[in-house]
Write an enzyme that holds these catalytic residues in place. Structure first.
Site, mmCIF file in Angstrom:
data_model
loop_
_atom_site.group_PDB
_atom_site.id
_atom_site.type_symbol
_atom_site.label_atom_id
_atom_site.label_comp_id
_atom_site.label_asym_id
_atom_site.label_seq_id
_atom_site.Cartn_x
_atom_site.Cartn_y
_atom_site.Cartn_z
ATOM 1 C CG HIS A 11 1.558 -1.251 -1.102
ATOM 2 N ND1 HIS A 11 0.921 0.114 -0.749
ATOM 3 C CD2 HIS A 11 0.481 -1.398 -1.846
ATOM 4 C CE1 HIS A 11 0.280 0.577 -0.932
ATOM 5 N NE2 HIS A 11 -0.335 -0.312 -1.968
ATOM 6 N N GLY A 12 3.280 -1.257 2.228
ATOM 7 C CA GLY A 12 3.083 -0.185 3.082
ATOM 8 C C GLY A 12 2.684 1.247 2.422
ATOM 9 N N GLY A 24 -3.903 3.017 -8.144
ATOM 10 C CA GLY A 24 -4.036 1.850 -9.241
ATOM 11 C C GLY A 24 -2.661 1.375 -9.533
ATOM 12 N NE ARG A 64 0.763 0.839 -4.665
ATOM 13 C CZ ARG A 64 0.404 1.467 -5.984
ATOM 14 N NH1 ARG A 64 1.169 1.877 -6.874
ATOM 15 N NH2 ARG A 64 -0.632 0.794 -6.548
ATOM 16 C CD GLU A 91 -4.580 -1.820 -5.806
ATOM 17 O OE1 GLU A 91 -5.259 -2.991 -6.150
ATOM 18 O OE2 GLU A 91 -5.337 -1.121 -4.871
ATOM 19 C CE1 TYR A 94 -9.718 2.020 -7.012
ATOM 20 C CE2 TYR A 94 -7.851 1.570 -7.183
ATOM 21 C CZ TYR A 94 -8.896 1.612 -6.377
ATOM 22 O OH TYR A 94 -9.176 0.757 -5.281
#
Length: 196
Positions: A11-12, A24, A64, A91, A94
């Site tokens: 993703h950007g 995360g 995103r 993702e 975290y």
């Protein structure tokens, strides 16, 4: 590892990426730079694939990645909303580091900071995942794909590092340290990697 042809895009950029803040699972939108990066990647894919006939498009469910995929598809002259979501591509978590910058982590707990720096692949923050955990779900996801299929995937940096190891033949050590770009397209096929 042989198998499907996969074009992979991170993703950007988001404001949290720019601040080196652990994102995360927190759903932070693209910033203007990120939208420009997604448009660039869409143009690259249009040059490489044309209308991508026969390709399936899959995104992480986080906003995103979805926005990145929609921009890519628009740049390719395709309907922005016609793609699949797959939870496996979300993702890496975290845990309690989400929302913290790397500088803040270092200031709060130098030992933990250097523990992560020394071995990013197996480091697991409290309440989070490590890249071995992500590897398990990405391996499972990959096995669900048609081995003769063609795919465009929009997902994340930690997921991309795992994909590089699993599909590109990159060592764990090199994959773990890789700073995954947001303005490039990766091609994975037959245990090889190309970058556009």
């Amino acid at each position: 590892m042989s198998g499907p042809l996969i074009f992979y895009v991170r993703h950007g950029q988001t404001d949290w990426n720019a601040a080196q803040r652990f994102q995360g699972r927190i759903d932070i939108p693209l910033n203007d730079t990120g939208r420009t990066q997604a448009r660039r990647n869409g143009k690259t894919l249009a040059e490489l694939l044309g209308k991508a006939e026969g390709f399936k498009f899959i995104s992480s469910p986080l906003g995103r990645s979805r926005e990145t995929m929609e921009i890519i598809r628009s740049e390719m002259g395709l309907s922005p909303s016609t793609y699949a979501l797959d939870e496996s591509l979300i993702e890496m978590s975290y845990g309690n580091l989400e929302g913290t910058t790397q500088a803040e982590m270092k200031a709060q707990d130098r030992d933990l900071y250097y523990q992560r720096k020394k071995n990013k692949w197996t480091f697991r923050p409290e309440g989070g995942e490590n890249q071995e955990d992500v590897l398990v779900r990405i391996r499972d996801w990959h096995q669900t794909l048609d081995p003769r299929g063609q795919y465009v995937v929009a997902a994340h940096g930690a997921v991309g590092r795992v994909v590089r190891h699993l599909l590109g033949g990159i060592s764990v050590e090199d994959a773990a340290q890789f700073v995954f770009p947001q303005d490039k397209v990766f091609k994975f096929h037959n245990n090889s990697e190309e970058l556009f």
